[in-house]
Motif scaffolding. Structure first.
Motif, PDB file in Angstrom:
ATOM      1  N   SER A 175       0.843  -1.197   0.000  1.00 49.71           N
ATOM      2  CA  SER A 175       0.000   0.000   0.000  1.00 49.71           C
ATOM      3  C   SER A 175       0.878   1.247   0.000  1.00 49.71           C
ATOM      4  O   SER A 175       0.673   2.180   0.777  1.00 49.71           O
ATOM      5  N   ALA A 176       1.869   1.260  -0.884  1.00 53.89           N
ATOM      6  CA  ALA A 176       2.828   2.362  -0.951  1.00 53.89           C
ATOM      7  C   ALA A 176       2.135   3.692  -1.227  1.00 53.89           C
ATOM      8  O   ALA A 176       1.243   3.777  -2.056  1.00 53.89           O
ATOM      9  N   SER A 177       2.554   4.722  -0.508  1.00 56.88           N
ATOM     10  CA  SER A 177       1.973   6.058  -0.666  1.00 56.88           C
ATOM     11  C   SER A 177       2.536   6.791  -1.879  1.00 56.88           C
ATOM     12  O   SER A 177       1.934   7.736  -2.365  1.00 56.88           O
ATOM     13  N   TYR A 178       3.719   6.366  -2.347  1.00 58.20           N
ATOM     14  CA  TYR A 178       4.380   7.038  -3.451  1.00 58.20           C
ATOM     15  C   TYR A 178       4.771   6.026  -4.518  1.00 58.20           C
ATOM     16  O   TYR A 178       4.921   4.847  -4.242  1.00 58.20           O
ATOM     17  N   SER A 179       4.958   6.518  -5.746  1.00 64.37           N
ATOM     18  CA  SER A 179       5.386   5.647  -6.839  1.00 64.37           C
ATOM     19  C   SER A 179       6.772   6.079  -7.306  1.00 64.37           C
ATOM     20  O   SER A 179       7.273   7.146  -6.942  1.00 64.37           O
ATOM     21  N   ILE A 180       7.378   5.272  -8.138  1.00 68.94           N
ATOM     22  CA  ILE A 180       8.691   5.569  -8.692  1.00 68.94           C
ATOM     23  C   ILE A 180       8.671   6.907  -9.432  1.00 68.94           C
ATOM     24  O   ILE A 180       9.634   7.657  -9.412  1.00 68.94           O
ATOM     25  N   ASP A 181       7.559   7.226 -10.072  1.00 68.99           N
ATOM     26  CA  ASP A 181       7.456   8.467 -10.821  1.00 68.99           C
ATOM     27  C   ASP A 181       7.517   9.705  -9.923  1.00 68.99           C
ATOM     28  O   ASP A 181       7.711  10.820 -10.410  1.00 68.99           O
ATOM     29  N   ASP A 182       7.339   9.526  -8.616  1.00 64.10           N
ATOM     30  CA  ASP A 182       7.410  10.644  -7.675  1.00 64.10           C
ATOM     31  C   ASP A 182       8.855  10.995  -7.295  1.00 64.10           C
ATOM     32  O   ASP A 182       9.089  12.019  -6.658  1.00 64.10           O
ATOM     33  N   LEU A 183       9.815  10.156  -7.679  1.00 58.46           N
ATOM     34  CA  LEU A 183      11.216  10.390  -7.332  1.00 58.46           C
ATOM     35  C   LEU A 183      11.899  11.267  -8.369  1.00 58.46           C
ATOM     36  O   LEU A 183      11.698  11.112  -9.564  1.00 58.46           O
ATOM     37  N   SER A 184      12.733  12.184  -7.883  1.00 59.74           N
ATOM     38  CA  SER A 184      13.593  12.962  -8.771  1.00 59.74           C
ATOM     39  C   SER A 184      14.862  13.303  -8.001  1.00 59.74           C
ATOM     40  O   SER A 184      14.869  13.354  -6.773  1.00 59.74           O
ATOM     41  N   VAL A 185      15.937  13.520  -8.740  1.00 59.87           N
ATOM     42  CA  VAL A 185      17.216  13.875  -8.142  1.00 59.87           C
ATOM     43  C   VAL A 185      17.707  15.135  -8.826  1.00 59.87           C
ATOM     44  O   VAL A 185      17.804  15.187 -10.049  1.00 59.87           O
ATOM     45  N   GLU A 186      18.004  16.139  -8.018  1.00 59.27           N
ATOM     46  CA  GLU A 186      18.462  17.414  -8.557  1.00 59.27           C
ATOM     47  C   GLU A 186      19.655  17.899  -7.750  1.00 59.27           C
ATOM     48  O   GLU A 186      19.662  17.808  -6.524  1.00 59.27           O
ATOM     49  N   SER A 187      20.652  18.425  -8.438  1.00 61.27           N
ATOM     50  CA  SER A 187      21.830  18.980  -7.780  1.00 61.27           C
ATOM     51  C   SER A 187      21.452  20.289  -7.100  1.00 61.27           C
ATOM     52  O   SER A 187      20.877  21.184  -7.737  1.00 61.27           O
ATOM     53  N   LEU A 188      21.761  20.423  -5.817  1.00 60.70           N
ATOM     54  CA  LEU A 188      21.508  21.673  -5.106  1.00 60.70           C
ATOM     55  C   LEU A 188      22.453  22.771  -5.579  1.00 60.70           C
ATOM     56  O   LEU A 188      22.122  23.947  -5.540  1.00 60.70           O
ATOM     57  N   GLU A 189      23.626  22.359  -6.053  1.00 64.43           N
ATOM     58  CA  GLU A 189      24.626  23.330  -6.495  1.00 64.43           C
ATOM     59  C   GLU A 189      24.311  23.879  -7.885  1.00 64.43           C
ATOM     60  O   GLU A 189      24.310  25.071  -8.101  1.00 64.43           O
ATOM     61  N   SER A 190      24.033  22.983  -8.833  1.00 63.21           N
ATOM     62  CA  SER A 190      23.853  23.418 -10.222  1.00 63.21           C
ATOM     63  C   SER A 190      22.395  23.449 -10.668  1.00 63.21           C
ATOM     64  O   SER A 190      22.099  23.938 -11.746  1.00 63.21           O
ATOM     65  N   GLU A 191      21.498  22.892  -9.848  1.00 61.00           N
ATOM     66  CA  GLU A 191      20.072  22.789 -10.166  1.00 61.00           C
ATOM     67  C   GLU A 191      19.801  21.925 -11.401  1.00 61.00           C
ATOM     68  O   GLU A 191      18.771  22.048 -12.039  1.00 61.00           O
ATOM     69  N   ILE A 192      20.744  21.051 -11.736  1.00 62.15           N
ATOM     70  CA  ILE A 192      20.567  20.115 -12.848  1.00 62.15           C
ATOM     71  C   ILE A 192      19.794  18.905 -12.326  1.00 62.15           C
ATOM     72  O   ILE A 192      20.116  18.368 -11.272  1.00 62.15           O
ATOM     73  N   GLU A 193      18.766  18.485 -13.068  1.00 62.41           N
ATOM     74  CA  GLU A 193      18.033  17.281 -12.685  1.00 62.41           C
ATOM     75  C   GLU A 193      18.670  16.081 -13.375  1.00 62.41           C
ATOM     76  O   GLU A 193      18.961  16.115 -14.557  1.00 62.41           O
ATOM     77  N   TYR A 194      18.895  15.028 -12.602  1.00 68.53           N
ATOM     78  CA  TYR A 194      19.550  13.835 -13.117  1.00 68.53           C
ATOM     79  C   TYR A 194      18.546  12.723 -13.367  1.00 68.53           C
ATOM     80  O   TYR A 194      17.524  12.635 -12.708  1.00 68.53           O
ATOM     81  N   SER A 195      18.891  11.876 -14.309  1.00 77.52           N
ATOM     82  CA  SER A 195      18.077  10.704 -14.620  1.00 77.52           C
ATOM     83  C   SER A 195      18.191   9.706 -13.469  1.00 77.52           C
ATOM     84  O   SER A 195      19.268   9.499 -12.922  1.00 77.52           O
ATOM     85  N   VAL A 196      17.076   9.086 -13.121  1.00 74.28           N
ATOM     86  CA  VAL A 196      17.057   8.125 -12.023  1.00 74.28           C
ATOM     87  C   VAL A 196      16.516   6.799 -12.529  1.00 74.28           C
ATOM     88  O   VAL A 196      15.486   6.753 -13.182  1.00 74.28           O
ATOM     89  N   THR A 197      17.247   5.728 -12.233  1.00 73.81           N
ATOM     90  CA  THR A 197      16.771   4.383 -12.517  1.00 73.81           C
ATOM     91  C   THR A 197      16.640   3.675 -11.181  1.00 73.81           C
ATOM     92  O   THR A 197      17.555   3.693 -10.376  1.00 73.81           O
TER      93      THR A 197
END
Length: 65
Positions: free
Chosen positions: A32-54
């Motif tokens: 009964s997970a509250s979140y899905s894989i699509d809710d995950l994201s990774v972003e650099s705090l320094e450069s604000e670049i969003e990275y691909s997540v597998t």
């Protein structure tokens, strides 16, 4: 030529487990997970670049520090 392009993107393997602080229930990959894989994201705090997540929910190799 790689001018203007980041050619050597670092690859990291990070083991994370998202749990409800009160119940200990898994927030990802549980029945009964509250979140899905699509809710995950990774972003650099320094450069604000969003990275691909597998995500691999079957990866269980744990290494000691």
């Amino acid at each position: 030529s790689c001018s203007g392009v980041i050619c050597d993107t670092p690859i990291f393997m990070i083991g994370l487990e998202y749990l409800d602080a009160e119940s200990g229930e898994k927030l990802l990959f549980g029945e009964s997970a509250s979140y899905s894989i699509d809710d995950l994201s990774v972003e650099s705090l320094e450069s604000e670049i969003e990275y691909s997540v597998t995500v691999d929910s079957t990866f269980t190799d744990k290494k000691s520090p």
